[in-house]
Design a protein around this motif. Structure first.
Motif, PDB file in Angstrom:
ATOM      1  N   ASP A 185      32.959  65.528 -27.120  1.00 52.92           N
ATOM      2  CA  ASP A 185      32.848  66.602 -28.114  1.00 52.92           C
ATOM      3  C   ASP A 185      31.489  67.261 -27.949  1.00 52.92           C
ATOM      4  N   VAL A 186      31.505  68.462 -27.392  1.00 55.78           N
ATOM      5  CA  VAL A 186      30.246  69.127 -27.028  1.00 55.78           C
ATOM      6  C   VAL A 186      29.663  69.968 -28.157  1.00 55.78           C
ATOM      7  N   GLY A 187      30.194  69.799 -29.367  1.00 55.32           N
ATOM      8  CA  GLY A 187      29.607  70.507 -30.499  1.00 55.32           C
ATOM      9  C   GLY A 187      30.591  71.036 -31.512  1.00 55.32           C
ATOM     10  N   PHE A 188      31.861  71.079 -31.174  1.00 52.59           N
ATOM     11  CA  PHE A 188      32.860  71.623 -32.095  1.00 52.59           C
ATOM     12  C   PHE A 188      32.989  70.768 -33.352  1.00 52.59           C
ATOM     13  N   GLY A 189      33.260  69.481 -33.170  1.00 51.92           N
ATOM     14  CA  GLY A 189      33.449  68.598 -34.313  1.00 51.92           C
ATOM     15  C   GLY A 189      32.193  68.419 -35.136  1.00 51.92           C
ATOM     16  N   GLN A 190      31.050  68.342 -34.479  1.00 49.57           N
ATOM     17  CA  GLN A 190      29.777  68.183 -35.195  1.00 49.57           C
ATOM     18  C   GLN A 190      29.521  69.390 -36.107  1.00 49.57           C
ATOM     19  N   THR A 191      29.855  70.574 -35.603  1.00 46.05           N
ATOM     20  CA  THR A 191      29.656  71.782 -36.408  1.00 46.05           C
ATOM     21  C   THR A 191      30.592  71.795 -37.603  1.00 46.05           C
ATOM     22  N   ARG A 192      31.829  71.406 -37.392  1.00 38.67           N
ATOM     23  CA  ARG A 192      32.767  71.343 -38.522  1.00 38.67           C
ATOM     24  C   ARG A 192      32.282  70.362 -39.579  1.00 38.67           C
ATOM     25  N   THR A 193      31.732  69.241 -39.140  1.00 37.21           N
ATOM     26  CA  THR A 193      31.190  68.263 -40.091  1.00 37.21           C
ATOM     27  C   THR A 193      30.050  68.867 -40.904  1.00 37.21           C
ATOM     28  N   ALA A 194      29.154  69.572 -40.234  1.00 36.11           N
ATOM     29  CA  ALA A 194      28.015  70.189 -40.919  1.00 36.11           C
ATOM     30  C   ALA A 194      28.473  71.231 -41.932  1.00 36.11           C
ATOM     31  N   LEU A 195      29.432  72.060 -41.541  1.00 33.09           N
ATOM     32  CA  LEU A 195      29.926  73.094 -42.456  1.00 33.09           C
ATOM     33  C   LEU A 195      30.633  72.474 -43.654  1.00 33.09           C
TER      34      LEU A 195
END
Length: 380
Positions: A103-113
């Motif tokens: 996961d190159v950033g998609f899931g992490q961004t969704r978590t943050a939002l």
């Protein structure tokens, strides 16, 4: 003094009227006094509305940083720099979310939002920026761009700091918002339309990709696919040169380009580039008319046959010539459909996303908020 003769009954009536009037006035005064007392006892003191304002300041803003840990030799030092800037700007400690191989950033961004942060920053290469930005399209949450890769192309095109993490973080926390376009590329769109049940999380999601700088197929994708990551980390954008030399004289392919639903145009080509921004690695302004927030895509088709033709193309790029010839053509549009006679590798913002014989691209105007130093240039 002469007084008219008034009967006893009349005086009686006058006396009753005066008595009633005094009684009414007295009752009104008593009721007013009681009402005032009741309100006075139930109304909170003025200072009651101020409770907690001096002792409980409003909560500090929060920022999440999506970081690619492989880009840094000393990640604790990076974390310390981020925390230092947040403290200086009276923000809460940053929430640092590391990307992974899967996961190159998609899931992490969704978590943050989902956590309700006020700002999300991307700290990594162009691939990390693209992943974070794709998830933030249409959310209304600003994106901060922190330097962590070789290209930092979106930051360069927006004239952002690309060699100073502390300064870039300060801009992310305190800068001005700029609304930029998102472009979407779909691989083999006709095949996708024939598939049933292609919804979010299925083949539709796998074939539709956002980009914010440039997408391309042919030579540029081949160069990016064959460039060593180790060499990029050592010498920067110069690592693309050997790959370019190896691929520049490969066989040309036939391409048919259709823009904004107009008549298709067919020619031989080595690569097709569709850009939302104009600058590429090395500071080359490949698409000089491109603006990241003009609601348009800039398309370039390169078709040089030999070394001399490549030299001519290079000269035209350097001089920003907009003249269309058999070796270099330019166009602007909102939608583009590209069809090639044999499968070609496809890249979006430097990420190879597969091979295709057809791609469809469309622009989505001003749907991503990016935190910049000066907002839009020239006050636009």
């Amino acid at each position: 003094m002469y007084l008219p003769c008034v009967s006893g009954e009349t005086w009686t009536v006058i006396g009753i009227v005066v008595a009633v009037a005094f009684a009414l006035v007295g009752a009104y005064l008593v009721l007013s006094s009681r009402e005032s007392g009741r309100h006075a006892s139930s109304r909170p003191a003025r200072d009651a509305f101020r409770q907690g304002t001096d002792d409980e300041p409003p909560p500090r803003k929060r920022v999440a940083v999506v970081v690619n840990p492989t880009k840094f030799d000393d990640l604790p030092a990076v974390r310390a720099t981020l925390a230092k800037v947040c403290a200086e700007q009276d923000w809460d400690d940053p929430v640092v979310l590391e990307t992974t191989e899967h996961d190159v950033g998609f899931g992490q961004t969704r978590t943050a939002l989902k956590d309700g942060v006020d700002l999300v920053c991307a700290l990594g290469g162009d691939g990390t920026v693209r992943a974070v930005a794709q998830e933030m399209v249409g959310t209304g949450v600003p994106l901060g761009l922190l330097p962590g890769g070789t290209g930092n192309l979106l930051a360069r095109n927006l004239e952002m700091p690309v060699d100073d993490l502390e300064r870039a973080m300060t801009v992310a926390l305190t800068g001005r918002n700029r609304h930029v376009d998102a472009a979407w590329l779909t691989l083999d769109p006709e095949d996708l339309e024939l598939e049933e049940g292609a919804g979010e999380g299925s083949t539709a999601g796998e074939r539709r990709h956002a980009f914010f700088v440039m997408a391309g197929l042919g030579l540029d994708a081949a160069i990016m696919d064959s460039t060593s990551e180790q060499l990029k980390s050592k010498i920067g954008w110069g690592a693309y040169v050997p790959a370019g030399l190896r691929n520049m004289l490969t066989e040309r392919f036939r391409v048919t380009l259709t823009t904004d639903g107009g008549p298709p145009e067919t020619q031989k080509a080595r690569m097709v580039v569709i850009g939302n921004c104009g600058k590429i690695t090395g500071g080359i302004d490949l698409l000089p008319d491109a603006e990241p927030d003009d609601g348009l895509l800039d398309v370039i088709v390169l078709a040089p046959r030999g070394v001399a033709a490549w030299a001519s193309v290079a000269a035209r790029v350097i001089t920003k010539s907009d003249r269309t010839t058999a070796t270099l053509s330019r166009s602007r549009c909102q939608t583009a459909h590209v069809e090639v006679d044999e499968p070609q590798r496809v890249q979006v913002d430097g990420d190879i996303i597969g091979e295709a014989t057809r791609v469809a691209v469309e622009v989505q105007p001003r749907v991503l908020i990016v935190r910049t130093e000066n907002g839009r240039p020239n006050g636009g």
